[in-house]
Each structure stands twice: as C-alpha cells, then as structure tokens.
Design a protein around this motif. Structure first.
Motif, PDB file in Angstrom:
ATOM      1  N   ALA A 112      24.690  59.766  44.356  1.00  0.00           N
ATOM      2  CA  ALA A 112      23.541  58.941  44.581  1.00  0.00           C
ATOM      3  C   ALA A 112      22.644  59.117  45.313  1.00  0.00           C
ATOM      4  CB  ALA A 112      24.843  57.994  45.452  1.00  0.00           C
ATOM      5  N   PHE A 113      22.664  60.039  46.321  1.00  0.00           N
ATOM      6  CA  PHE A 113      20.207  60.049  46.363  1.00  0.00           C
ATOM      7  C   PHE A 113      20.319  61.636  46.096  1.00  0.00           C
ATOM      8  CE2 PHE A 113      23.122  58.399  50.576  1.00  0.00           C
ATOM      9  CZ  PHE A 113      22.572  57.842  50.312  1.00  0.00           C
ATOM     10  N   VAL A 168      30.193  48.856  38.590  1.00  0.00           N
ATOM     11  CA  VAL A 168      30.187  50.448  38.369  1.00  0.00           C
ATOM     12  C   VAL A 168      30.748  51.018  36.997  1.00  0.00           C
ATOM     13  CG1 VAL A 168      31.229  52.820  39.202  1.00  0.00           C
ATOM     14  CG2 VAL A 168      30.802  50.598  41.395  1.00  0.00           C
ATOM     15  N   GLU A 169      31.485  50.023  36.791  1.00  0.00           N
ATOM     16  CA  GLU A 169      31.816  50.902  35.328  1.00  0.00           C
ATOM     17  C   GLU A 169      30.930  50.364  34.357  1.00  0.00           C
ATOM     18  OE1 GLU A 169      36.363  49.567  32.224  1.00  0.00           O
ATOM     19  OE2 GLU A 169      35.116  48.094  33.084  1.00  0.00           O
ATOM     20  N   GLU A 170      30.584  48.880  34.447  1.00  0.00           N
ATOM     21  CA  GLU A 170      29.599  48.435  32.988  1.00  0.00           C
ATOM     22  C   GLU A 170      28.900  49.882  33.328  1.00  0.00           C
ATOM     23  OE1 GLU A 170      28.934  45.882  30.439  1.00  0.00           O
ATOM     24  OE2 GLU A 170      30.454  46.004  31.489  1.00  0.00           O
ATOM     25  N   LYS A 171      27.917  49.802  34.375  1.00  0.00           N
ATOM     26  CA  LYS A 171      26.580  50.908  34.321  1.00  0.00           C
ATOM     27  C   LYS A 171      26.781  51.773  34.231  1.00  0.00           C
ATOM     28  CE  LYS A 171      24.045  48.387  38.285  1.00  0.00           C
ATOM     29  NZ  LYS A 171      22.861  48.563  37.466  1.00  0.00           N
ATOM     30  N   TYR A 172      28.262  53.029  34.534  1.00  0.00           N
ATOM     31  CA  TYR A 172      28.253  54.778  33.497  1.00  0.00           C
ATOM     32  C   TYR A 172      28.727  54.095  32.464  1.00  0.00           C
ATOM     33  CZ  TYR A 172      30.865  58.971  33.937  1.00  0.00           C
ATOM     34  OH  TYR A 172      30.546  60.069  33.605  1.00  0.00           O
ATOM     35  N   GLY A 180      22.663  54.667  38.297  1.00  0.00           N
ATOM     36  CA  GLY A 180      23.064  53.285  39.755  1.00  0.00           C
ATOM     37  C   GLY A 180      24.270  52.787  39.845  1.00  0.00           C
ATOM     38  N   ALA A 181      25.014  53.538  38.713  1.00  0.00           N
ATOM     39  CA  ALA A 181      26.787  53.485  39.175  1.00  0.00           C
ATOM     40  C   ALA A 181      27.238  54.487  39.983  1.00  0.00           C
ATOM     41  CB  ALA A 181      27.538  53.945  38.026  1.00  0.00           C
ATOM     42  N   TYR A 182      26.808  55.701  40.527  1.00  0.00           N
ATOM     43  CA  TYR A 182      27.408  56.220  42.271  1.00  0.00           C
ATOM     44  C   TYR A 182      26.110  55.868  43.127  1.00  0.00           C
ATOM     45  CZ  TYR A 182      27.314  60.203  38.675  1.00  0.00           C
ATOM     46  OH  TYR A 182      28.062  61.244  37.264  1.00  0.00           O
ATOM     47  N   LEU A 229      30.341  51.031  48.373  1.00  0.00           N
ATOM     48  CA  LEU A 229      31.828  50.658  48.455  1.00  0.00           C
ATOM     49  C   LEU A 229      32.526  51.347  49.218  1.00  0.00           C
ATOM     50  CD1 LEU A 229      31.996  49.127  44.979  1.00  0.00           C
ATOM     51  CD2 LEU A 229      31.652  47.609  46.614  1.00  0.00           C
ATOM     52  N   ALA A 230      32.224  52.891  48.727  1.00  0.00           N
ATOM     53  CA  ALA A 230      32.976  54.369  49.879  1.00  0.00           C
ATOM     54  C   ALA A 230      32.534  54.308  50.898  1.00  0.00           C
ATOM     55  CB  ALA A 230      32.960  55.458  48.970  1.00  0.00           C
TER      56      ALA A 230
END
Length: 276
Positions: free
Chosen positions: A42-43, A236-240, A247-249, A255-256
């Motif tokens: 993500a980062f 998340v699913e859509e972006k992945y 973006g998904a990460y 959320l996490a």
C-alpha cells in the motif's frame, strides 16, 4: 502468604516451548505476514495511492456507504443483542435452546448463502417483490439491503459477549431493586446496564469491525453499482481485477487498519475492566 508459582512438570518443558513456537509460526504465516505485505504494498508508491482514493468521487462514496452501513448495522445489532440477551438469560420459555442455537447461524453459514437468501425473500421475484412493495421501497440492490446483509453476518457478536456477563451477575441486585419499588426500566438502567456495559462495548467494537469488512453477502445484495451501491470491500476486488493493484492495497490497508484499531481498543478495555 508465600507466593505460589505454577511449575511445568519435568520432561514437559520442551513440549511447551515447541507448541508455543508452532503457534507463533502459524500466526505469522497465516496473519502477520499477509497483512504486513498488504501494508508494504500500500505504501510502495508513497501516499499517492491514498490521495487517489480520496480524489475519486466513486471511492469516496464507497467509503461513506461502508461506514454508514456498518454504523447502522452495529446500532441495530446492539439494541437487538441486548434485548435478546435479557430474553435468553432472564426468562424461560419453550424453544429457548433452539433459539439460542439459531443465533449462531450467521457464524456458520457462508455469507454468499446469506446474500442469496435475502435476494430470494426481498428481491423482485421473492416474497417481498411479489407484494409489489419494492416499487415504493427497494431493499435488494440498494442501501437497505446492504445494511440488512451486514447486520445479519454480525448478529451474534453482541449477544455472545453480553450473555455470559448476565449469567455471572445473577438476579439478586435486580430483585432487590424491584423489591424497593423500582420498575423494569429503572432496574435495567441503574442495575443491569452498568453491570454489562463493558460486555456491550466489546460487542459493539467487534460488530463494527466485522461489519466494515463484510464482502460476500454485500456483493450479492448490492448490485455493485459504482457511486450507488459499491462498498469499500467491493472496490478492493474491482480495483484488483482492473489491474489497479496499488489502489486495491490502499483500500485494503484502510479497512485492515480500522479492524486492528478495533482489536486494540477491545484489548485496552478488557485490561481496564480487569483492573476494576
């Protein structure tokens, strides 16, 4: 009084260390490592992925819808959970054991099945749709359906926190309050509620964390329409799938992070309750 220490029987010390090592390795491989990889990815590009999320109107709406559905579902489950806990612990009626077992159904049934069941009942071709009521108030493929699915999957969490505490409290103080002239509401507000407040807080925090991360049931009942019924987990699913892995990460990390914060809050509250 001399301090008494729990000693491990001779010959079994190595087994305890091996078992502890296996548990730690298992948790690292199953939980810590995957979650840390989500945070690392993500980062990986700095904060650009997070800026992009909040600059995208569709993504902002998905986050707002997720938060709204989670808060409403948590409020519903809190009221229902307290009422059901009092019913199970303070009253006796035929079918009580069956009802108690039925409350665990959301934890044992796949969320996909939950979503399909809601569609069969409240969809256009279901019982609700057959009455023509969906023309005035649509449930499936709209926000009410998302809230309903979210509330279903998190239904038992408040109940399973409050019921053991009610058993532990007993009924002596409540009976004493009633004998002194207190009515049912006064007894609940001044005697019962203070005794179960920590259990309610635990249940609310866990319910909120579970509601924010719901995917399966929401995917079935929402329709996943961008800017209308797409939640953060669906994004998340859509972006992945659309190769926007950064973006998904980023969404998954948000959320996490909320879930981890909820766990930390519960741990702090438990420690505080134990000191009192």
């Amino acid at each position: 009084m001399p301090e008494t220490r729990l000693r491990t029987p001779q010959g079994k010390g190595w087994f305890v260390y091996v078992l502890r090592t296996v548990v730690i390795v298992y948790l690292v491989l199953l939980v810590v490592w995957p979650v840390s990889l989500v945070a690392t990815n993500a980062f990986a590009g700095g904060l650009d992925a997070f800026r992009g999320l909040f600059e995208d109107p569709g993504m902002v709406h998905a986050l707002q819808l997720t938060a709204f559905a989670a808060v409403v579902a948590t409020a519903i489950n809190t009221v229902f959970g307290i009422s059901m806990s009092l019913l199970l612990v303070r009253t006796h009626f035929p079918g009580k054991r069956f009802l108690n077992a039925l409350l665990d159904l959301p934890l044992s049934v796949s969320p996909i099945v939950v979503g399909l069941a809601l569609v069969l009942v409240y969809g256009r071709n279901g019982w609700y749709g057959a009455t023509g009521a969906d023309e005035a108030f649509q449930i499936i493929f709209s926000t009410p359906g998302i809230i309903m699915a979210t509330a279903f999957v998190a239904l038992p969490l408040v109940i399973r926190e409050v019921v053991p505490v009610l058993h532990e409290l007993g009924t002596e103080q409540e009976q004493a309050a009633r004998s002194l002239g207190a009515n049912g509401w006064q007894t609940f507000w001044r005697i019962t509620l203070p005794g179960i407040r920590w259990a309610i807080i635990y249940g609310v925090v866990l319910t909120l964390a579970r509601s924010l991360g719901e995917f399966g049931a929401v995917k079935v009942v929402s329709g996943n329409v961008l800017g209308q019924t797409r939640t953060a987990t669906l994004a998340v699913e859509e972006k992945y799938l659309n190769f926007d892995q950064q973006g998904a990460y980023a969404v998954a990390f948000l959320l996490a992070s909320i879930s981890v914060i909820c766990i930390i809050v519960v741990s702090i509250l438990r420690a505080r309750a134990a000191r009192h």
